[in-house]
Design a protein around this motif. Structure first.
Motif, PDB file in Angstrom:
ATOM      1  N   GLN A   1       0.855  -1.182   0.000  1.00 16.31           N
ATOM      2  CA  GLN A   1       0.000   0.000   0.000  1.00 16.31           C
ATOM      3  C   GLN A   1       0.894   1.236   0.000  1.00 16.31           C
ATOM      4  O   GLN A   1       1.835   1.329   0.768  1.00 16.31           O
ATOM      5  CB  GLN A   1      -0.915  -0.007   1.218  1.00 16.31           C
ATOM      6  CG  GLN A   1      -1.910   1.146   1.238  1.00 16.31           C
ATOM      7  CD  GLN A   1      -2.993   0.935   2.276  1.00 16.31           C
ATOM      8  OE1 GLN A   1      -3.168  -0.173   2.779  1.00 16.31           O
ATOM      9  NE2 GLN A   1      -3.706   1.995   2.589  1.00 16.31           N
ATOM     10  N   VAL A   2       0.570   2.175  -0.847  1.00 19.38           N
ATOM     11  CA  VAL A   2       1.401   3.360  -0.979  1.00 19.38           C
ATOM     12  C   VAL A   2       1.052   4.379   0.100  1.00 19.38           C
ATOM     13  O   VAL A   2      -0.116   4.512   0.509  1.00 19.38           O
ATOM     14  CB  VAL A   2       1.244   3.970  -2.384  1.00 19.38           C
ATOM     15  CG1 VAL A   2      -0.168   4.463  -2.622  1.00 19.38           C
ATOM     16  CG2 VAL A   2       2.282   5.050  -2.622  1.00 19.38           C
ATOM     17  N   HIS A   3       2.069   5.075   0.558  1.00 12.26           N
ATOM     18  CA  HIS A   3       1.917   6.142   1.546  1.00 12.26           C
ATOM     19  C   HIS A   3       2.628   7.371   1.003  1.00 12.26           C
ATOM     20  O   HIS A   3       3.766   7.272   0.527  1.00 12.26           O
ATOM     21  CB  HIS A   3       2.532   5.704   2.872  1.00 12.26           C
ATOM     22  CG  HIS A   3       2.409   6.713   3.966  1.00 12.26           C
ATOM     23  ND1 HIS A   3       1.198   7.149   4.456  1.00 12.26           N
ATOM     24  CD2 HIS A   3       3.360   7.374   4.675  1.00 12.26           C
ATOM     25  CE1 HIS A   3       1.405   8.032   5.413  1.00 12.26           C
ATOM     26  NE2 HIS A   3       2.701   8.194   5.561  1.00 12.26           N
ATOM     27  N   LEU A   4       1.952   8.519   1.066  1.00 13.94           N
ATOM     28  CA  LEU A   4       2.492   9.759   0.507  1.00 13.94           C
ATOM     29  C   LEU A   4       2.703  10.780   1.612  1.00 13.94           C
ATOM     30  O   LEU A   4       1.835  10.975   2.463  1.00 13.94           O
ATOM     31  CB  LEU A   4       1.534  10.336  -0.531  1.00 13.94           C
ATOM     32  CG  LEU A   4       1.148   9.426  -1.693  1.00 13.94           C
ATOM     33  CD1 LEU A   4       0.060  10.078  -2.546  1.00 13.94           C
ATOM     34  CD2 LEU A   4       2.353   9.085  -2.529  1.00 13.94           C
ATOM     35  N   VAL A   5       3.846  11.455   1.559  1.00 11.75           N
ATOM     36  CA  VAL A   5       4.140  12.502   2.531  1.00 11.75           C
ATOM     37  C   VAL A   5       4.585  13.754   1.788  1.00 11.75           C
ATOM     38  O   VAL A   5       5.599  13.732   1.073  1.00 11.75           O
ATOM     39  CB  VAL A   5       5.230  12.068   3.518  1.00 11.75           C
ATOM     40  CG1 VAL A   5       5.556  13.201   4.479  1.00 11.75           C
ATOM     41  CG2 VAL A   5       4.781  10.834   4.301  1.00 11.75           C
ATOM     42  N   GLU A   6       3.822  14.832   1.970  1.00 15.38           N
ATOM     43  CA  GLU A   6       4.165  16.113   1.374  1.00 15.38           C
ATOM     44  C   GLU A   6       4.986  16.953   2.349  1.00 15.38           C
ATOM     45  O   GLU A   6       4.850  16.811   3.569  1.00 15.38           O
ATOM     46  CB  GLU A   6       2.902  16.909   1.004  1.00 15.38           C
ATOM     47  CG  GLU A   6       1.952  16.225   0.053  1.00 15.38           C
ATOM     48  CD  GLU A   6       0.837  15.497   0.781  1.00 15.38           C
ATOM     49  OE1 GLU A   6      -0.232  15.296   0.186  1.00 15.38           O
ATOM     50  OE2 GLU A   6       1.026  15.145   1.960  1.00 15.38           O
ATOM     51  N   SER A   7       5.794  17.832   1.799  1.00 15.98           N
ATOM     52  CA  SER A   7       6.570  18.763   2.619  1.00 15.98           C
ATOM     53  C   SER A   7       6.895  19.998   1.794  1.00 15.98           C
ATOM     54  O   SER A   7       6.694  20.007   0.574  1.00 15.98           O
ATOM     55  CB  SER A   7       7.853  18.106   3.123  1.00 15.98           C
ATOM     56  OG  SER A   7       8.675  17.726   2.033  1.00 15.98           O
TER      57      SER A   7
END
Length: 126
Positions: A1-7
Motif C-alpha cells: 500500500q502506498v503512503h504519501l508525505v508532502e513537505s
C-alpha cells in the motif's frame, strides 16, 4: 500500500516562491502519473498539476500554468511542485495523489486517484 508525505509548505509573502515535495513509500511511483491538488477553506479540492507516467508531459490548471511547474525523480520516488510568483489566492492545503491506473498521462479528477497525502499548508500573505 502506498503512503504519501508532502513537505515544503509554509508562510510566504506575495510574489515569493516555494517548492513542495511529495515522497512515496510502499510502492514505486515509476509508471504512474502523479498529481497535485489543493483545497482552500470552504472550497472544494481542485486540481493543480499532473505529470505523466514517463515524465514527458505536465498539465497544469489555468490559474497556475504560468507560475508553477511539476517534476519527478523516480529514483527518489518523489515528485515536486515548484511554485513561483505566489499570490494570496494560492493559499490552501496542498495534496499529492497516487492514481488508480498505470501509464496514464494527465488524470486531473480526484476520482482518478486512490491515495492522498496528509497535505502541506501554503499560506501567502499580501
Amino acid at each position: 500500500q502506498v503512503h504519501l508525505v508532502e513537505s515544503g509548505g509554509g508562510l510566504v509573502q506575495d510574489g515569493d516562491s516555494l517548492r513542495l515535495s511529495c515522497t512515496a513509500s510502499g510502492r514505486t511511483i515509476r509508471n504512474y502519473a502523479m498529481g497535485w491538488f489543493r483545497q482552500a477553506p470552504g472550497k472544494e479540492r481542485e486540481f493543480v498539476a499532473v505529470i505523466s507516467w514517463n515524465g514527458k508531459s505536465t498539465y497544469l490548471a489555468d490559474s497556475v500554468k504560468d507560475r508553477f511547474a511539476m517534476s519527478r525523480d523516480d529514483a527518489k520516488n518523489t515528485v515536486y511542485l515548484r511554485m513561483n510568483s505566489l499570490k494570496p489566492a494560492d493559499t490552501a492545503l496542498y495534496y499529492c495523489a497516487f492514481p488508480n491506473l498505470m501509464f496514464t498521462v494527465k488524470p486531473s479528477e480526484p476520482s482518478e486517484y486512490h491515495t492522498w497525502g496528509q497535505g502541506t499548508q501554503v499560506t501567502v500573505s499580501s
